[in-house]
Design an enzyme around this catalytic site. Structure first.
Site, PDB file in Angstrom:
ATOM      1  N   ARG A  53    -107.218 -76.162  75.671  1.00 48.07           N
ATOM      2  CA  ARG A  53    -107.723 -77.261  74.858  1.00 48.07           C
ATOM      3  C   ARG A  53    -108.121 -76.849  73.446  1.00 48.07           C
ATOM      4  O   ARG A  53    -107.694 -77.464  72.476  1.00 48.07           O
ATOM      5  CB  ARG A  53    -108.931 -77.913  75.555  1.00 48.07           C
ATOM      6  CG  ARG A  53    -108.586 -78.537  76.885  1.00 48.07           C
ATOM      7  CD  ARG A  53    -109.802 -79.144  77.561  1.00 48.07           C
ATOM      8  NE  ARG A  53    -110.299 -80.326  76.870  1.00 48.07           N
ATOM      9  CZ  ARG A  53    -111.309 -81.063  77.296  1.00 48.07           C
ATOM     10  NH1 ARG A  53    -111.934 -80.756  78.420  1.00 48.07           N
ATOM     11  NH2 ARG A  53    -111.700 -82.120  76.615  1.00 48.07           N
ATOM     12  N   HIS A 100    -100.236 -84.353  79.178  1.00 49.43           N
ATOM     13  CA  HIS A 100    -101.625 -84.000  78.873  1.00 49.43           C
ATOM     14  C   HIS A 100    -102.568 -84.799  79.760  1.00 49.43           C
ATOM     15  O   HIS A 100    -102.853 -85.972  79.492  1.00 49.43           O
ATOM     16  CB  HIS A 100    -101.917 -84.293  77.392  1.00 49.43           C
ATOM     17  CG  HIS A 100    -103.143 -83.596  76.875  1.00 49.43           C
ATOM     18  ND1 HIS A 100    -103.225 -82.225  76.749  1.00 49.43           N
ATOM     19  CD2 HIS A 100    -104.339 -84.087  76.438  1.00 49.43           C
ATOM     20  CE1 HIS A 100    -104.398 -81.897  76.250  1.00 49.43           C
ATOM     21  NE2 HIS A 100    -105.100 -83.003  76.058  1.00 49.43           N
ATOM     22  N   TYR A 121    -103.252-100.749  67.018  1.00 50.19           N
ATOM     23  CA  TYR A 121    -103.019-101.334  65.697  1.00 50.19           C
ATOM     24  C   TYR A 121    -102.215-100.428  64.771  1.00 50.19           C
ATOM     25  O   TYR A 121    -101.768-100.865  63.716  1.00 50.19           O
ATOM     26  CB  TYR A 121    -104.350-101.654  65.014  1.00 50.19           C
ATOM     27  CG  TYR A 121    -105.196-102.639  65.767  1.00 50.19           C
ATOM     28  CD1 TYR A 121    -104.725-103.918  66.052  1.00 50.19           C
ATOM     29  CD2 TYR A 121    -106.471-102.302  66.195  1.00 50.19           C
ATOM     30  CE1 TYR A 121    -105.504-104.835  66.755  1.00 50.19           C
ATOM     31  CE2 TYR A 121    -107.255-103.204  66.894  1.00 50.19           C
ATOM     32  CZ  TYR A 121    -106.770-104.461  67.177  1.00 50.19           C
ATOM     33  OH  TYR A 121    -107.530-105.364  67.868  1.00 50.19           O
TER      34      TYR A 121
END
Length: 826
Positions: free
Chosen positions: A43, A89, A132
């Site tokens: 990570r 992931h 968006y």
């Protein structure tokens, strides 16, 4: 002690007898180590090879698999997030989207990897939701994923062993250095600043050519970080420490200037802020300090930032306060000056390591060499397979009648294949291919095509085998590919590197001014003699030297750059910038960064670029410096069309800029310098290798509005590439660089020649001159000409020194191949 229950499938009435007792400390240690391992390796830390964290790598691979290339339409970010989360992931969508947004922000990444469409946030505000916004791969991302299908990297199973994903991306450029990284793991963290792509690739290529190169040699190419929004880095000692040990720090400072915001009020205009500092953060801090009376002298702060002029903060100063003192307090108390701690921690062979600059470049070069080797092996195998098929087809076409008869007489396809292999000594693949050939490919023309393809495949196979057989040739391929990436995607440096802050002494308070002094602080700078220097890469600085000649001349060489112009003045005076448009732009000397006196040449990397002081129209460039005292014989100018002019030093006072010559359409100034005695000789050098020298006394002085007179008679299609005024009492030389017409200085190597000026006879003004350089095959013009006092110094476009050949006694001799492209001589 902790107790672990057995699985529920066992007898529920016998639970107590099946309880396992474990040590709580050991259980916590084991769980914590597993968590720490997952955070460090899966990570938080980037891989030193491709510079990516696992989530970033999976995002790019997911977009690659979706075909979201730069020439395709954008798609919803939520679709990409879902693809990555579902296949590669196994973490939350927020973490994936946050990483994706960061890769699309031009103020965060020096070379963005994601092309975002929509609101991807700013330094002060977060992005819109993924539903968006839209995205696709940026051109730089193609460099990261290129040749993935050519066995260049290893693939590993995904989290559920259903799919495969790359363990690392091929990375056609050193992404870790170019874009930097930040992450917090367990017990360790990484924080790496971005760098300039061209500089990093230059250092990598130098390391390839010189495997034993030390840090000093590499820092000639990578002098420091290059932040996405520019700004200034103050103090370079911490950078060198970080490049050596992997840990260090530097200060980033806002770019600010003091100017009149109204006819009676001064203000501080901020155009760049430190890395990742937004204007709202600065405004909030300034208002907080002003309300608490910890910061005095500010009447208002206005944010005029827009998409046209970019960041533009105006801090208005109260009447009676010293702007310099207020600016010092802003640097001290607000985010206008921030520290960046470098901690170069990355994964190398699966282990976290702290790496210096040489180690980072070395890991990448080794990795990229392995990628190119594996890609070459893959392509070689493909070419050999194709050649095998083509050779089989040629055998079939040569005996096509027998092949057809053999196939027609066979009972089935299996018997036909077996008989083809026996009769024509073919492999099984060749026999299968021949059985599948359409009849339209059995013509004479098909045979010619196959023979041409065979010959081409053989040549390509030989080239690939040569690369694999010669390690030096393999490294050359790696270096050439890096050079191509730099040429296509490189951009100029944005961040100014300063050895010191270049400002006056600091103070604890900025009070009202009295007699030019702030309370507790003397802001007056002594009006001492100094030199203003201009380098070939456009860096300006002033020295504290009081010698008759500036540091870096007279046989001493600048450590960073070539000094192309210098002028003697005083600290609180003004100098002029002579431009190609025939203008003089006034420049305050006190605003320039000061270089300390030294017995050696100054390090001009401590200077500031021209763009920090003057905004020139597109196409207009600074040629040199001049004083504005109005004393002496004035200026000498030479234009591209062969016009010469001596300008009377009747310069207007209190004007930011003014013209010194009236140019005709299409003409521009190619050389301009200040005369010392009025007895200098003027030298013209043209693109068709002609040189003319004559006395400056043959040119009468004119006012600033004059258009000059004929200086040299030009041949058809020729233009002036060099003009100079030389002191006849000094030892002068001529440097000429030949190349191809249409090229710009510093873009091609060409041939260079150094000749004593006395080898060229003097002639009258407006004559044609004499030949000064014999052009070699492939050369059709001079691209650069220079005349001046010996010894000459040359530099490439990024300021790196280029060695010049020995002096050639033949005035019309040919040049010697230059060691590198020459952009300037000084």
């Amino acid at each position: 002690m902790a107790r672990r229950k057995r699985p529920q499938s066992e007898d529920l009435f016998d639970v107590e007898e099946k309880i396992l007792e474990v040590d709580a400390v050991q259980e916590m240690e084991g769980a914590f180590l597993e968590y720490a391992y997952s955070v460090i390796y899966s990570r938080a830390l980037p891989d030193a090879r491709d510079g990516l964290k696992p989530v970033q790598r999976r995002i790019l691979y997911g977009m690659h698999e979706l075909g979201l290339r730069p020439d395709r339409p954008h798609v919803k970010c939520s679709r990409v997030v879902g693809e990555v989360m579902g296949k590669y992931h196994p973490h939350g969508d927020t973490a994936i989207y946050d990483a994706m947004v960061r890769m699309a922000q031009p103020f965060t990444m020096r070379l963005p990897l994601v092309d975002g469409h929509g609101n991807f946030g700013s330094l002060d505000d977060g992005p819109a939701a993924s539903r968006y916004t839209e995205a696709r791969m940026a051109p730089a991302a193609l460099l990261m994923t290129g040749s993935l299908d050519e066995s260049t990297v290893d693939f590993v199973p995904n989290y559920d062993d259903q799919l495969f994903q790359p363990d690392v991306l091929p990375a056609a450029y050193p992404n870790l250095l170019v874009n930097g990284a930040t992450g917090i793991a367990v017990g360790m963290a990484t924080n790496m600043p971005p760098h300039n792509l061209v500089e990093v690739i230059g250092a990598a290529r130098y390391l390839i050519a010189h495997p034993e190169a030390d840090l000093e040699a590499l820092m000639r190419f990578v002098p420091g970080p290059d932040l996405p929004l520019g700004g200034r880095i103050v103090g370079l000692d911490g950078i060198r420490e970080a490049y050596e040990t992997g840990r260090g720090s530097f200060k980033t400072r806002a770019t600010a200037r003091i100017e009149n915001v109204t006819p009676r009020k001064k203000g501080i205009v901020v155009t760049d802020l430190p890395y990742l500092v937004g204007p709202e953060k600065v405004i909030e801090k300034v208002k907080q300090l002003a309300q608490s009376k910890k910061l005095q002298g500010i009447s208002d702060i206005i944010d005029l930032t827009d998409r046209t002029k970019g960041l533009h903060l105006v801090i208005e100063i109260k009447t009676g306060f010293n702007p310099e003192a207020v600016l010092e307090q802003l640097y001290k108390l607000t985010p206008m000056e921030e520290s960046f701690g470098i901690n170069n921690v990355a994964l190398v062979e699966g282990q976290p390591r702290t790496l210096g600059l040489r180690d980072l470049l070395g890991v990448y070069v080794d990795f990229r060499t392995d990628v190119v080797r594996r890609r070459t092996e893959h392509r070689l195998g493909k070419k050999k397979d194709r050649l095998h098929i083509v050779e089989g087809r040629l055998l079939a076409i040569l005996d096509i009648d027998e092949v057809i008869q053999l196939i027609r007489s066979s009972d089935d396809a299996a018997e036909a294949k077996t008989r083809l292999m026996q009769v024509f000594d073919l492999s099984e693949r060749q026999a299968d291919d021949i059985l599948a050939i359409p009849l339209r490919q059995l013509t004479k023309f098909s045979r010619i095509e196959l023979e041409s393809e065979r010959d081409e495949l053989q040549r390509e196979i030989e080239a690939l085998e040569a690369i694999l057989a010669d390690p030096q040739l393999l490294l050359k391929v790696v270096s050439d590919e890096l050079a191509a990436v730099a040429a296509e995607h490189g951009t100029p440096r944005r961040t100014v590197l300063l050895e010191s802050d270049g400002t006056g002494a600091s103070s604890s308070a900025a009070g009202p001014t009295t007699g030019g002094k702030a309370s507790g602080m003397d802001l007056e700078v002594a009006d001492d003699p100094c030199w203003v220097l201009l380098s070939s890469t456009g860096l300006l600085a002033r020295t504290a030297s009081t010698d008759d000649e500036p540091l870096g001349t007279g046989g001493r060489r600048a450590k960073h750059d070539v000094i192309t112009s210098s002028v003697r003045t005083t600290t609180r005076g003004h100098v002029g910038l002579l431009t190609t448009a025939g203008r003089v732009v006034s420049l305050s000397v006190v605003e320039l960064p000061s270089l300390p006196p030294s017995a050696d040449a100054p390090n001009l990397s401590g200077g500031a670029p021209l763009s920090a002081f003057v905004d020139l129209p597109p196409g207009e460039q600074v040629l040199g410096l001049c004083s504005l005292t109005g004393e002496g014989p004035g200026l000498a100018l030479g234009t591209k069309h062969g016009v010469v002019k001596r300008v009377n030093p009747d310069y207007p006072a209190h004007r930011d800029s003014f013209e010194v010559i009236s140019l005709k359409d299409g003409d521009s100034v190619v050389g301009a310098m200040e005369l010392a005695t009025g007895e200098e000789e003027l030298v013209f050098i043209t693109s068709d290798a002609q040189l003319l020298r004559f006395s400056s006394s043959l040119v009468r002085s004119q006012g600033r509005s004059g258009g000059g007179i004929a200086g040299i008679k030009l041949g058809a299609g020729a233009v002036v590439v060099g003009f100079a005024a030389v002191d006849t009492s000094a030892e002068n030389v001529v440097v000429t660089v030949a190349g191809t017409s249409g090229s710009l200085p510093g873009t091609q190597t060409g041939s260079v020649k150094v000749t004593d000026l006395w080898a060229y006879p003097t002639k009258g003004r407006a004559t044609g001159g004499v030949r000064c350089h014999r052009l070699l095959r492939g050369e059709d013009a001079l691209v650069l000409g220079w005349a001046g006092a010996a010894p000459p110094r040359a530099a490439s476009g990024n300021g790196v020194a280029v060695e010049l050949p020995e002096t050639n006694d033949k005035r019309d001799g040919s040049g010697m191949p230059a060691a590198a492209p020459i952009a300037a001589v000084g």
